[in-house]
Design an enzyme around this catalytic site. Structure first.
Site, PDB file in Angstrom:
ATOM      1  N   ASP A 127       0.829  -1.217   0.000  1.00  0.00           N
ATOM      2  CA  ASP A 127       0.000   0.000   0.000  1.00  0.00           C
ATOM      3  C   ASP A 127       0.856   1.257   0.000  1.00  0.00           C
ATOM      4  O   ASP A 127       0.418   2.303  -0.432  1.00  0.00           O
ATOM      5  CB  ASP A 127      -1.019  -0.001   1.145  1.00  0.00           C
ATOM      6  N   HIS A 169      -0.162  11.967   6.229  1.00  0.00           N
ATOM      7  CA  HIS A 169      -0.337  10.681   6.923  1.00  0.00           C
ATOM      8  C   HIS A 169       0.975  10.092   7.435  1.00  0.00           C
ATOM      9  O   HIS A 169       0.956   9.193   8.265  1.00  0.00           O
ATOM     10  CB  HIS A 169      -0.996   9.650   5.991  1.00  0.00           C
ATOM     11  N   ASP A 204      -8.120  18.794   3.791  1.00  0.00           N
ATOM     12  CA  ASP A 204      -8.108  17.613   2.919  1.00  0.00           C
ATOM     13  C   ASP A 204      -9.320  16.742   3.256  1.00  0.00           C
ATOM     14  O   ASP A 204      -9.850  16.818   4.374  1.00  0.00           O
ATOM     15  CB  ASP A 204      -6.802  16.845   3.201  1.00  0.00           C
ATOM     16  N   HIS A 206      -9.302  13.716   3.947  1.00  0.00           N
ATOM     17  CA  HIS A 206      -8.898  12.728   4.963  1.00  0.00           C
ATOM     18  C   HIS A 206      -8.373  13.397   6.233  1.00  0.00           C
ATOM     19  O   HIS A 206      -7.842  14.511   6.189  1.00  0.00           O
ATOM     20  CB  HIS A 206      -7.801  11.820   4.406  1.00  0.00           C
ATOM     21  N   ASP A 293      -8.900  16.624  -2.538  1.00  0.00           N
ATOM     22  CA  ASP A 293      -9.638  15.387  -2.867  1.00  0.00           C
ATOM     23  C   ASP A 293     -11.073  15.414  -2.335  1.00  0.00           C
ATOM     24  O   ASP A 293     -11.805  14.439  -2.485  1.00  0.00           O
ATOM     25  CB  ASP A 293      -8.890  14.137  -2.404  1.00  0.00           C
ATOM     26  N   TYR A 332      -6.950  14.012  -6.645  1.00  0.00           N
ATOM     27  CA  TYR A 332      -6.652  12.976  -7.634  1.00  0.00           C
ATOM     28  C   TYR A 332      -7.354  13.215  -8.954  1.00  0.00           C
ATOM     29  O   TYR A 332      -7.086  12.507  -9.922  1.00  0.00           O
ATOM     30  CB  TYR A 332      -6.976  11.604  -7.028  1.00  0.00           C
TER      31      TYR A 332
END
Ligand SMILES: O=C(CCc1ccccc1NC(=O)c1cccc(C(F)(F)F)c1)NO
Ligand SMILES: [Zn+2]
Length: 415
Positions: A127, A169, A204, A206, A293, A332
Protein backbone atom coordinates in the site's frame (compact mmCIF):
# COMPACT_ATOMS: atom_id res chain seq x y z
CA UNK A 1 -13.77 52.45 -14.20
CA UNK A 2 -12.11 49.20 -13.29
CA UNK A 3 -13.49 47.63 -16.48
CA UNK A 4 -11.78 50.23 -18.65
CA UNK A 5 -8.57 48.90 -17.24
CA UNK A 6 -9.06 45.34 -18.37
CA UNK A 7 -6.63 46.16 -21.05
CA UNK A 8 -4.19 43.59 -22.31
CA UNK A 9 -0.71 44.12 -21.01
CA UNK A 10 2.29 42.81 -22.88
CA UNK A 11 3.76 41.18 -19.85
CA UNK A 12 0.64 39.58 -18.45
CA UNK A 13 -1.56 36.83 -19.75
CA UNK A 14 -4.54 38.16 -21.75
CA UNK A 15 -6.97 37.24 -18.98
CA UNK A 16 -4.99 38.86 -16.26
CA UNK A 17 -6.85 41.87 -14.92
CA UNK A 18 -5.04 44.92 -13.72
CA UNK A 19 -5.44 46.29 -10.24
CA UNK A 20 -7.00 49.66 -9.55
CA UNK A 21 -4.08 51.83 -10.57
CA UNK A 22 -3.60 50.08 -13.87
CA UNK A 23 -0.52 48.10 -12.99
CA UNK A 24 -0.29 44.50 -14.05
CA UNK A 25 1.06 43.73 -10.58
CA UNK A 26 4.48 42.63 -9.50
CA UNK A 27 6.16 42.86 -6.14
CA UNK A 28 7.27 46.45 -6.67
CA UNK A 29 3.78 47.68 -7.40
CA UNK A 30 2.59 50.33 -5.01
CA UNK A 31 -1.05 49.45 -4.71
CA UNK A 32 -3.39 52.10 -3.44
CA UNK A 33 -6.78 51.39 -1.95
CA UNK A 34 -6.35 47.60 -1.88
CA UNK A 35 -5.54 45.20 0.93
CA UNK A 36 -1.97 45.85 2.08
CA UNK A 37 0.31 43.88 -0.22
CA UNK A 38 1.08 40.46 1.20
CA UNK A 39 4.49 39.36 0.03
CA UNK A 40 3.98 35.83 -1.30
CA UNK A 41 6.75 33.28 -1.78
CA UNK A 42 6.05 30.47 -4.26
CA UNK A 43 8.44 27.54 -3.97
CA UNK A 44 9.31 26.21 -7.41
CA UNK A 45 12.07 25.31 -9.88
CA UNK A 46 12.39 23.06 -12.93
CA UNK A 47 14.19 20.38 -10.90
CA UNK A 48 11.57 20.63 -8.15
CA UNK A 49 8.69 20.18 -10.61
CA UNK A 50 10.26 17.24 -12.44
CA UNK A 51 11.01 15.47 -9.14
CA UNK A 52 7.52 16.10 -7.74
CA UNK A 53 5.92 15.03 -11.03
CA UNK A 54 7.20 11.55 -10.17
CA UNK A 55 4.97 11.24 -7.07
CA UNK A 56 3.18 8.07 -8.14
CA UNK A 57 -0.40 8.79 -7.12
CA UNK A 58 -0.46 12.25 -8.68
CA UNK A 59 1.61 11.93 -11.88
CA UNK A 60 2.66 15.31 -13.37
CA UNK A 61 0.31 17.15 -10.99
CA UNK A 62 3.10 19.49 -9.92
CA UNK A 63 3.81 20.67 -13.50
CA UNK A 64 0.14 20.77 -14.49
CA UNK A 65 -0.67 22.98 -11.50
CA UNK A 66 2.34 25.23 -12.10
CA UNK A 67 1.43 25.64 -15.78
CA UNK A 68 -2.01 27.12 -14.99
CA UNK A 69 -0.59 29.44 -12.33
CA UNK A 70 2.00 30.61 -14.87
CA UNK A 71 -0.55 30.92 -17.71
CA UNK A 72 -2.60 33.33 -15.60
CA UNK A 73 0.46 35.50 -15.05
CA UNK A 74 0.47 34.89 -11.30
CA UNK A 75 4.22 34.29 -11.07
CA UNK A 76 4.80 38.02 -11.50
CA UNK A 77 2.73 38.57 -8.32
CA UNK A 78 4.97 36.35 -6.21
CA UNK A 79 8.61 35.82 -5.47
CA UNK A 80 9.63 32.41 -6.84
CA UNK A 81 12.15 30.64 -4.61
CA UNK A 82 13.91 27.43 -5.72
CA UNK A 83 14.07 24.72 -3.03
CA UNK A 84 16.67 22.06 -2.30
CA UNK A 85 15.73 18.47 -1.37
CA UNK A 86 15.51 17.93 2.39
CA UNK A 87 18.67 16.26 3.72
CA UNK A 88 18.66 13.01 5.68
CA UNK A 89 19.48 15.02 8.83
CA UNK A 90 16.62 17.48 8.26
CA UNK A 91 14.18 14.61 7.63
CA UNK A 92 15.28 12.94 10.88
CA UNK A 93 14.31 16.01 12.90
CA UNK A 94 10.96 14.18 12.92
CA UNK A 95 11.35 10.70 11.44
CA UNK A 96 13.36 7.89 13.03
CA UNK A 97 16.69 7.14 11.37
CA UNK A 98 15.78 3.44 11.23
CA UNK A 99 12.69 4.21 9.16
CA UNK A 100 14.41 6.63 6.78
CA UNK A 101 17.43 4.33 6.32
CA UNK A 102 15.04 1.49 5.49
CA UNK A 103 13.14 3.72 3.04
CA UNK A 104 16.37 4.70 1.30
CA UNK A 105 17.57 1.09 1.15
CA UNK A 106 14.30 -0.23 -0.31
CA UNK A 107 14.05 2.54 -2.91
CA UNK A 108 17.48 1.52 -4.20
CA UNK A 109 16.56 -2.16 -4.34
CA UNK A 110 14.81 -3.37 -7.47
CA UNK A 111 14.18 -6.90 -6.17
CA UNK A 112 10.38 -7.40 -6.22
CA UNK A 113 10.70 -9.56 -3.09
CA UNK A 114 12.50 -6.82 -1.14
CA UNK A 115 9.60 -6.27 1.26
CA UNK A 116 10.87 -8.15 4.33
CA UNK A 117 9.33 -7.88 7.78
CA UNK A 118 11.42 -4.78 8.50
CA UNK A 119 9.75 -3.12 5.50
CA UNK A 120 6.34 -4.11 6.84
CA UNK A 121 7.25 -2.69 10.26
CA UNK A 122 7.87 0.68 8.57
CA UNK A 123 4.64 0.60 6.58
CA UNK A 124 6.54 -0.02 3.34
CA UNK A 125 5.05 -2.57 1.03
CA UNK A 126 2.11 -2.90 -1.27
CA UNK A 127 0.00 0.00 0.00
CA UNK A 128 3.04 2.29 0.30
CA UNK A 129 5.49 0.91 -2.27
CA UNK A 130 9.13 1.99 -1.96
CA UNK A 131 9.73 2.15 -5.68
CA UNK A 132 12.72 3.74 -7.36
CA UNK A 133 12.47 7.53 -6.99
CA UNK A 134 10.03 7.54 -4.05
CA UNK A 135 12.69 8.75 -1.60
CA UNK A 136 13.90 11.43 -4.02
CA UNK A 137 10.45 12.87 -4.79
CA UNK A 138 9.43 12.78 -1.12
CA UNK A 139 12.65 14.54 -0.03
CA UNK A 140 12.18 17.22 -2.71
CA UNK A 141 8.57 17.81 -1.61
CA UNK A 142 9.78 18.07 1.99
CA UNK A 143 12.59 20.44 0.93
CA UNK A 144 9.95 22.65 -0.67
CA UNK A 145 8.01 22.90 2.59
CA UNK A 146 11.18 23.58 4.60
CA UNK A 147 12.20 26.32 2.15
CA UNK A 148 8.72 27.88 2.42
CA UNK A 149 8.82 27.76 6.23
CA UNK A 150 12.33 29.28 6.27
CA UNK A 151 11.09 32.19 4.13
CA UNK A 152 8.38 32.89 6.72
CA UNK A 153 10.77 32.55 9.67
CA UNK A 154 13.27 34.96 8.06
CA UNK A 155 10.45 37.48 7.48
CA UNK A 156 10.91 37.45 3.69
CA UNK A 157 7.17 37.03 3.20
CA UNK A 158 3.84 36.76 4.98
CA UNK A 159 2.55 33.87 2.87
CA UNK A 160 4.59 30.94 1.50
CA UNK A 161 3.25 28.24 -0.86
CA UNK A 162 4.37 24.68 -1.63
CA UNK A 163 1.67 22.93 -3.70
CA UNK A 164 3.83 19.77 -3.82
CA UNK A 165 3.76 19.43 -0.02
CA UNK A 166 1.03 18.37 2.40
CA UNK A 167 1.78 14.65 2.96
CA UNK A 168 -0.12 14.46 6.23
CA UNK A 169 -0.34 10.68 6.92
CA UNK A 170 3.39 9.92 7.31
CA UNK A 171 4.31 8.89 10.88
CA UNK A 172 7.60 9.21 12.78
CA UNK A 173 8.56 5.68 11.92
CA UNK A 174 6.26 4.59 9.14
CA UNK A 175 4.80 5.45 5.79
CA UNK A 176 0.99 5.59 5.50
CA UNK A 177 -1.60 6.53 2.89
CA UNK A 178 1.08 7.05 0.22
CA UNK A 179 2.81 9.58 2.50
CA UNK A 180 6.47 8.78 3.18
CA UNK A 181 8.02 11.94 4.66
CA UNK A 182 5.77 14.24 6.70
CA UNK A 183 6.85 17.59 5.27
CA UNK A 184 4.14 19.32 7.29
CA UNK A 185 5.64 18.26 10.64
CA UNK A 186 9.08 19.37 9.43
CA UNK A 187 7.64 22.75 8.38
CA UNK A 188 5.87 23.24 11.71
CA UNK A 189 9.06 22.38 13.64
CA UNK A 190 10.86 25.00 11.55
CA UNK A 191 8.18 27.61 12.34
CA UNK A 192 8.44 26.71 16.03
CA UNK A 193 12.02 27.99 16.06
CA UNK A 194 10.49 31.46 15.89
CA UNK A 195 6.80 31.22 16.85
CA UNK A 196 5.61 30.04 20.25
CA UNK A 197 2.16 28.89 19.15
CA UNK A 198 1.68 27.41 15.69
CA UNK A 199 -1.72 26.35 14.34
CA UNK A 200 -2.17 23.52 11.84
CA UNK A 201 -5.37 23.42 9.74
CA UNK A 202 -6.20 20.49 7.44
CA UNK A 203 -9.02 20.77 4.87
CA UNK A 204 -8.11 17.61 2.92
CA UNK A 205 -10.87 14.99 2.59
CA UNK A 206 -8.90 12.73 4.96
CA UNK A 207 -7.99 13.18 8.65
CA UNK A 208 -4.54 14.71 9.09
CA UNK A 209 -3.52 11.92 11.48
CA UNK A 210 0.27 12.06 11.00
CA UNK A 211 0.45 15.74 11.99
CA UNK A 212 -2.03 15.27 14.84
CA UNK A 213 -0.01 12.34 16.22
CA UNK A 214 3.22 14.36 16.08
CA UNK A 215 1.81 17.20 18.20
CA UNK A 216 -1.00 15.58 20.25
CA UNK A 217 0.93 15.92 23.53
CA UNK A 218 2.00 19.57 23.27
CA UNK A 219 0.10 22.82 23.78
CA UNK A 220 2.51 24.68 21.45
CA UNK A 221 0.96 23.29 18.27
CA UNK A 222 -2.80 23.02 17.83
CA UNK A 223 -4.03 20.76 15.05
CA UNK A 224 -7.51 21.24 13.53
CA UNK A 225 -8.71 18.77 10.91
CA UNK A 226 -11.94 18.87 8.89
CA UNK A 227 -12.52 15.52 7.15
CA UNK A 228 -14.89 12.76 6.17
CA UNK A 229 -15.37 10.44 9.14
CA UNK A 230 -17.28 7.22 8.54
CA UNK A 231 -16.86 3.54 9.29
CA UNK A 232 -14.14 1.98 7.16
CA UNK A 233 -13.04 5.29 5.61
CA UNK A 234 -9.27 5.89 5.74
CA UNK A 235 -7.55 6.48 8.15
CA UNK A 236 -10.48 5.88 10.56
CA UNK A 237 -9.27 8.36 13.20
CA UNK A 238 -10.34 11.95 13.85
CA UNK A 239 -13.57 11.72 15.81
CA UNK A 240 -14.83 14.63 17.92
CA UNK A 241 -13.67 12.81 21.04
CA UNK A 242 -10.06 12.85 19.84
CA UNK A 243 -8.81 16.02 21.63
CA UNK A 244 -5.15 15.51 22.56
CA UNK A 245 -3.32 13.98 25.53
CA UNK A 246 -1.24 15.16 28.48
CA UNK A 247 -0.09 18.76 28.03
CA UNK A 248 -1.76 18.63 24.63
CA UNK A 249 -5.19 17.83 26.04
CA UNK A 250 -7.57 20.29 24.45
CA UNK A 251 -5.14 21.24 21.67
CA UNK A 252 -6.35 18.71 19.12
CA UNK A 253 -9.59 19.56 17.31
CA UNK A 254 -11.36 17.14 14.99
CA UNK A 255 -14.36 18.01 12.85
CA UNK A 256 -15.89 14.79 11.50
CA UNK A 257 -18.19 15.27 8.50
CA UNK A 258 -20.40 12.96 6.46
CA UNK A 259 -20.62 12.00 2.82
CA UNK A 260 -21.52 14.57 0.19
CA UNK A 261 -20.44 17.66 2.12
CA UNK A 262 -21.00 20.78 -0.02
CA UNK A 263 -19.51 24.27 0.07
CA UNK A 264 -22.16 25.89 2.24
CA UNK A 265 -21.92 23.38 5.14
CA UNK A 266 -18.16 23.01 4.86
CA UNK A 267 -17.41 26.72 5.07
CA UNK A 268 -20.07 27.30 7.76
CA UNK A 269 -18.40 24.73 10.02
CA UNK A 270 -14.92 25.96 9.12
CA UNK A 271 -15.69 29.58 10.01
CA UNK A 272 -17.48 28.76 13.27
CA UNK A 273 -14.71 26.44 14.49
CA UNK A 274 -11.87 28.75 13.42
CA UNK A 275 -13.50 31.74 15.15
CA UNK A 276 -13.23 29.79 18.40
CA UNK A 277 -9.71 28.55 17.67
CA UNK A 278 -8.51 32.11 17.06
CA UNK A 279 -9.87 33.36 20.38
CA UNK A 280 -8.75 30.40 22.48
CA UNK A 281 -5.37 29.54 20.95
CA UNK A 282 -4.34 32.91 19.52
CA UNK A 283 -1.79 31.42 17.09
CA UNK A 284 1.33 33.31 15.96
CA UNK A 285 1.62 31.41 12.67
CA UNK A 286 -0.64 29.02 10.73
CA UNK A 287 -0.04 26.10 8.35
CA UNK A 288 -2.92 25.06 6.08
CA UNK A 289 -2.95 21.74 4.18
CA UNK A 290 -5.24 22.39 1.21
CA UNK A 291 -5.83 18.83 0.00
CA UNK A 292 -8.29 18.95 -2.93
CA UNK A 293 -9.64 15.39 -2.87
CA UNK A 294 -12.88 16.69 -1.37
CA UNK A 295 -13.77 18.39 -4.65
CA UNK A 296 -16.66 17.30 -6.81
CA UNK A 297 -15.34 15.03 -9.54
CA UNK A 298 -12.46 13.63 -7.48
CA UNK A 299 -12.14 9.84 -7.86
CA UNK A 300 -12.44 9.67 -4.04
CA UNK A 301 -16.10 10.53 -4.76
CA UNK A 302 -16.80 11.48 -1.15
CA UNK A 303 -17.38 15.20 -0.60
CA UNK A 304 -19.02 17.49 -3.13
CA UNK A 305 -17.05 20.70 -2.68
CA UNK A 306 -16.01 23.29 -5.23
CA UNK A 307 -12.92 25.49 -5.14
CA UNK A 308 -15.08 28.32 -3.75
CA UNK A 309 -15.25 26.93 -0.20
CA UNK A 310 -11.59 25.86 -0.08
CA UNK A 311 -10.53 29.30 -1.36
CA UNK A 312 -12.85 30.96 1.16
CA UNK A 313 -11.15 29.01 3.98
CA UNK A 314 -7.77 30.40 2.90
CA UNK A 315 -9.25 33.88 2.46
CA UNK A 316 -10.49 33.60 6.06
CA UNK A 317 -7.02 32.69 7.35
CA UNK A 318 -5.51 35.65 5.45
CA UNK A 319 -7.65 38.04 7.52
CA UNK A 320 -5.71 36.98 10.64
CA UNK A 321 -2.59 38.71 9.26
CA UNK A 322 -0.17 36.18 10.74
CA UNK A 323 2.45 34.19 8.76
CA UNK A 324 0.68 31.60 6.60
CA UNK A 325 2.19 28.44 5.07
CA UNK A 326 0.01 26.89 2.34
CA UNK A 327 0.54 23.27 1.28
CA UNK A 328 -1.10 20.84 -1.12
CA UNK A 329 -2.03 17.24 -0.27
CA UNK A 330 -4.62 14.92 -1.78
CA UNK A 331 -6.30 15.72 -5.07
CA UNK A 332 -6.65 12.98 -7.63
CA UNK A 333 -8.69 14.70 -10.30
CA UNK A 334 -5.59 16.50 -11.43
CA UNK A 335 -7.13 19.29 -13.58
CA UNK A 336 -9.62 20.14 -10.78
CA UNK A 337 -6.80 20.14 -8.25
CA UNK A 338 -4.85 22.52 -10.49
CA UNK A 339 -7.98 24.71 -10.79
CA UNK A 340 -8.31 24.75 -6.98
CA UNK A 341 -4.72 25.66 -6.16
CA UNK A 342 -4.66 28.29 -8.92
CA UNK A 343 -7.83 29.81 -7.47
CA UNK A 344 -6.23 29.85 -3.99
CA UNK A 345 -3.03 31.38 -5.40
CA UNK A 346 -5.11 34.16 -7.00
CA UNK A 347 -6.84 34.84 -3.65
CA UNK A 348 -3.53 35.01 -1.81
CA UNK A 349 -2.01 37.38 -4.38
CA UNK A 350 -5.16 39.54 -4.48
CA UNK A 351 -5.61 38.91 -8.19
CA UNK A 352 -8.98 38.63 -9.96
CA UNK A 353 -8.85 36.01 -12.68
CA UNK A 354 -11.08 35.51 -15.69
CA UNK A 355 -12.75 32.11 -15.53
CA UNK A 356 -11.54 31.34 -19.05
CA UNK A 357 -8.42 29.27 -18.61
CA UNK A 358 -5.68 30.73 -20.83
CA UNK A 359 -4.11 28.64 -23.59
CA UNK A 360 -1.14 26.72 -22.24
CA UNK A 361 0.69 23.42 -22.53
CA UNK A 362 -1.99 21.31 -20.78
CA UNK A 363 -5.00 23.34 -22.01
CA UNK A 364 -6.73 20.25 -23.44
CA UNK A 365 -7.15 18.77 -19.96
CA UNK A 366 -9.75 21.45 -19.15
CA UNK A 367 -12.26 20.76 -21.87
CA UNK A 368 -15.03 20.98 -22.78
CA UNK A 369 -15.64 24.29 -20.91
CA UNK A 370 -12.04 25.33 -20.27
CA UNK A 371 -13.44 27.07 -17.18
CA UNK A 372 -11.46 27.71 -14.00
CA UNK A 373 -14.54 27.07 -11.85
CA UNK A 374 -16.09 23.64 -11.20
CA UNK A 375 -19.71 22.77 -10.45
CA UNK A 376 -20.86 20.57 -7.57
CA UNK A 377 -22.21 17.15 -8.46
CA UNK A 378 -25.87 16.43 -7.69
CA UNK A 379 -25.21 14.05 -4.80
CA UNK A 380 -27.00 14.99 -1.57
CA UNK A 381 -25.15 16.59 1.32
CA UNK A 382 -25.84 14.08 4.12
CA UNK A 383 -24.63 16.55 6.76
CA UNK A 384 -27.98 17.46 8.28
CA UNK A 385 -28.38 20.88 9.94
CA UNK A 386 -28.56 19.10 13.30
CA UNK A 387 -25.29 17.24 12.63
CA UNK A 388 -23.58 20.52 11.74
CA UNK A 389 -25.08 22.27 14.78
CA UNK A 390 -24.06 19.37 17.05
CA UNK A 391 -20.45 19.31 15.81
CA UNK A 392 -20.06 23.06 16.31
CA UNK A 393 -21.73 22.97 19.73
CA UNK A 394 -19.56 20.09 20.94
CA UNK A 395 -16.44 22.00 19.94
CA UNK A 396 -17.43 25.43 21.23
CA UNK A 397 -18.96 24.24 24.49
CA UNK A 398 -16.31 21.72 25.59
CA UNK A 399 -14.57 22.80 28.84
CA UNK A 400 -11.32 20.90 28.16
CA UNK A 401 -10.91 22.26 24.68
CA UNK A 402 -7.99 24.65 24.29
CA UNK A 403 -8.32 25.84 27.85
CA UNK A 404 -8.14 29.59 27.47
CA UNK A 405 -4.80 30.64 28.96
CA UNK A 406 -3.46 34.14 29.07
CA UNK A 407 -0.39 33.73 26.88
CA UNK A 408 2.42 35.31 28.80
CA UNK A 409 5.72 35.36 26.92
CA UNK A 410 7.62 32.62 28.69
CA UNK A 411 11.38 32.22 28.55
CA UNK A 412 10.97 28.45 28.85
CA UNK A 413 9.61 27.76 25.40
CA UNK A 414 9.46 23.95 25.47
CA UNK A 415 6.68 22.04 27.19
O1 LIG B 1 -5.47 11.29 -0.05
C1 LIG B 1 -5.11 10.78 0.99
C2 LIG B 1 -4.86 9.32 1.20
C3 LIG B 1 -5.20 8.49 0.03
C4 LIG B 1 -5.24 7.03 0.37
C5 LIG B 1 -5.07 6.55 1.63
C6 LIG B 1 -5.17 5.20 1.90
C7 LIG B 1 -5.46 4.31 0.90
C8 LIG B 1 -5.63 4.78 -0.39
C9 LIG B 1 -5.49 6.15 -0.64
N1 LIG B 1 -5.52 6.66 -1.90
C10 LIG B 1 -6.19 6.15 -2.92
O2 LIG B 1 -6.93 5.23 -2.79
C11 LIG B 1 -6.00 6.80 -4.19
C12 LIG B 1 -4.91 7.58 -4.46
C13 LIG B 1 -4.76 8.13 -5.74
C14 LIG B 1 -5.71 7.93 -6.71
C15 LIG B 1 -6.81 7.16 -6.39
C16 LIG B 1 -7.85 6.94 -7.41
F1 LIG B 1 -7.81 5.69 -7.78
F2 LIG B 1 -9.01 7.19 -6.81
F3 LIG B 1 -7.65 7.76 -8.43
C17 LIG B 1 -6.98 6.58 -5.17
N2 LIG B 1 -4.88 11.50 2.07
O3 LIG B 1 -5.10 12.83 2.08
ZN1 LIG C 1 -6.83 13.04 1.12
Amino acid sequence: EENDQNVLHKDASPVYQTDVNGDTGGSNTIRKGLLPEKKVVYVCSADFLSECDRIAKVPFRASITHAVIEAYGLLSRMSVVPPKPATFEEICHFHSTDYIECLQRLCQDDDPDKYDEEAEEFGLGYDCPADEGVYDSASWAAGGTLTAAEQLVSGQCSVAINWAGGWHHAKRDSAAGFCYINDIVLGILKLRTKYDRVLYVDIDLHHGDGVEDAFCATSKVMTVSFHKYSPGFFPGTGNLSDTGIGKGAGYTVNVPLNEGCQDENFYRVFEKVMDIVKIKFDPEAVVCQCGADGLAGDPMDSFNLTTLSLAKCVQYLLTWNIPLLLLGGGGYHIPNTARCWTHITSVVTGTKLSSDIPEHRYFTLYGPDYDLMISPGNRADTNTPSHIKNVIAQISDRPDLFVCKIHIKQNVSED
